[in-house]
Design an enzyme around this catalytic site. Sequence first.
Site, PDB file in Angstrom:
ATOM      1  CB  ILE A  13      57.453  63.998  24.290  1.00  0.00           C
ATOM      2  CG1 ILE A  13      57.653  62.923  23.220  1.00  0.00           C
ATOM      3  CG2 ILE A  13      56.112  64.697  24.072  1.00  0.00           C
ATOM      4  CD1 ILE A  13      58.813  61.998  23.475  1.00  0.00           C
ATOM      5  CB  SER A  35      52.913  75.478  24.879  1.00  0.00           C
ATOM      6  OG  SER A  35      53.300  74.706  25.986  1.00  0.00           O
ATOM      7  NE  ARG A  36      48.587  73.899  30.607  1.00  0.00           N
ATOM      8  CZ  ARG A  36      48.384  73.101  31.637  1.00  0.00           C
ATOM      9  NH1 ARG A  36      47.417  73.362  32.498  1.00  0.00           N
ATOM     10  NH2 ARG A  36      49.149  72.032  31.832  1.00  0.00           N
ATOM     11  CE  LYS A  90      54.413  56.923  24.290  1.00  0.00           C
ATOM     12  NZ  LYS A  90      54.442  56.616  25.725  1.00  0.00           N
ATOM     13  CG  ASP A 168      53.623  57.560  29.048  1.00  0.00           C
ATOM     14  OD1 ASP A 168      52.776  58.138  28.343  1.00  0.00           O
ATOM     15  OD2 ASP A 168      54.846  57.808  28.979  1.00  0.00           O
TER      16      ASP A 168
END
Length: 309
Positions: A13, A35-36, A90, A168
């Site tokens: 996303i 970010s991993r 969201k 979701d």
Amino acid sequence: MTLRTAIVGLGKIARDQHVPSIAKVEGVDLVAIASRNASLDGLPSFSDVNELLAAVGDDVDAVSLCTPPQGRHAQAEAALRAGKHVMLEKPPGATVSEIAPLVSLAKEKGVTLFATWHSRYASAVEPARAFLADAGIRSVHVEWKEDVRKWHPNQDWIWQPGGLGVFDPGINALSIVTAILPRPIFLLRSDLFFPENRAAPIAADLEFTDALGTPVRAEFDWRETGGETWSIHVETDMGKLSLREGGKKLFIDDVLNVDEPDQEYVGLYRRFVELTKTGALDVDLSPLQHVADAFLLGRRRAVEAFIEE
């Protein structure tokens, strides 16, 4: 003054929507990533939000959290304590109650907390709200159906507790319904369909009403393989209103009234920039509350196992 923003969680996303939308909005720049397992060329990257905050200091004004909802509370708290404006993808959290402490902290720090509902920024949503404000509503029917393998491939978190399963995408529909209807709705019945090997539902059938007894039904399903259906139909004394393609198109009695390109996330970032100018908050939890109620009243229906292909 430009809002220097870092994205936390560079998943699908964020890549598909957040990054290109930031590039289109005046007054906001993407300056860092946490970010991993991912990074963007030309931008400083960190493994998590705490490492980012420790490194960037005053060089970042805001944090956009695009991580799964489980565990996001701690990330938002860390950013707010560091005096950063925070945007929440969201749903804003894994639970309803975890958001209130974040609201209090944002007020204490004088920074913005923005719980986003991107579908509310679809082009036909505001015209639909305006139409329904003057209409006598007789019934509402929501159909939100898609293929989970197409839209959420290999996203194991979405099947875990707190991942919401079919809610979701379904919460997008609820975010539109709560924006366009003139009166609040509340849940009467909830049937939830759980694959026998998963902790979140693959489908849901919900029945709501409002203070006038208006029937509102919502059907969410991740097993749709014949193409997506993201529609909301409202029967009124002024004709039938239909929002289609997730709020992009508006029909009145099957006559097309609105059809414009997708600018949902551009709208989100414009709103974020506006809020941060004064440290204002925008936190509406009604869509998440409806999902929580669906689980509270939900009758569990077991269906066949879901196997990722």
